[in-house]
Write a protein that holds these residues in place. Sequence first.
Motif, PDB file in Angstrom:
ATOM      1  N   ARG A 192       0.837  -1.206   0.000  1.00  0.00           N
ATOM      2  CA  ARG A 192       0.000   0.000   0.000  1.00  0.00           C
ATOM      3  C   ARG A 192       0.868   1.251   0.000  1.00  0.00           C
ATOM      4  O   ARG A 192       0.612   2.207  -0.728  1.00  0.00           O
ATOM      5  N   LEU A 193       1.923   1.233   0.811  1.00  0.00           N
ATOM      6  CA  LEU A 193       2.819   2.388   0.879  1.00  0.00           C
ATOM      7  C   LEU A 193       3.525   2.624  -0.453  1.00  0.00           C
ATOM      8  O   LEU A 193       3.718   3.774  -0.865  1.00  0.00           O
ATOM      9  N   GLU A 222       1.111   4.405  -2.578  1.00  0.00           N
ATOM     10  CA  GLU A 222       0.968   5.791  -2.130  1.00  0.00           C
ATOM     11  C   GLU A 222       2.162   6.638  -2.563  1.00  0.00           C
ATOM     12  O   GLU A 222       1.990   7.786  -2.967  1.00  0.00           O
ATOM     13  N   GLU A 253       1.737   7.513  -6.132  1.00  0.00           N
ATOM     14  CA  GLU A 253       0.688   8.528  -6.278  1.00  0.00           C
ATOM     15  C   GLU A 253       1.218   9.906  -5.894  1.00  0.00           C
ATOM     16  O   GLU A 253       0.917  10.901  -6.557  1.00  0.00           O
TER      17      GLU A 253
END
Length: 108
Positions: free
Chosen positions: A71-72, A75, A78
Amino acid sequence: MPWSRGGSNDAGNLVVACSTCNIEKSDRTPEEMGWHTLPIKRVPKLVKQPKASDPNWMQFASQSELEDLGRLAVEVEEIKTAQSLDLRDRGKIRARCIRRMRRLKGKS
């Protein structure tokens, strides 16, 4: 050389500035701003981060930690995309302001 123009993020290329001055500096070098910087006397030692490809530490990660790492990573990508778009938009705004400034100077 600013990071946005291909510069590195090593200590010799960083300029420590308050947020107001950093915003004013934008993507220019201190020399382009007419600033005189002091040489760095000591570079603080940073804690070396383990590489994601190093299996020595990842084998001890739980499933939820591995999911968090995934997930990191998403992120981070992004954020990089948003920063790139922000720099592009700031450059466009800056160019428009410079054109406007030059037009107004020509009228006076």
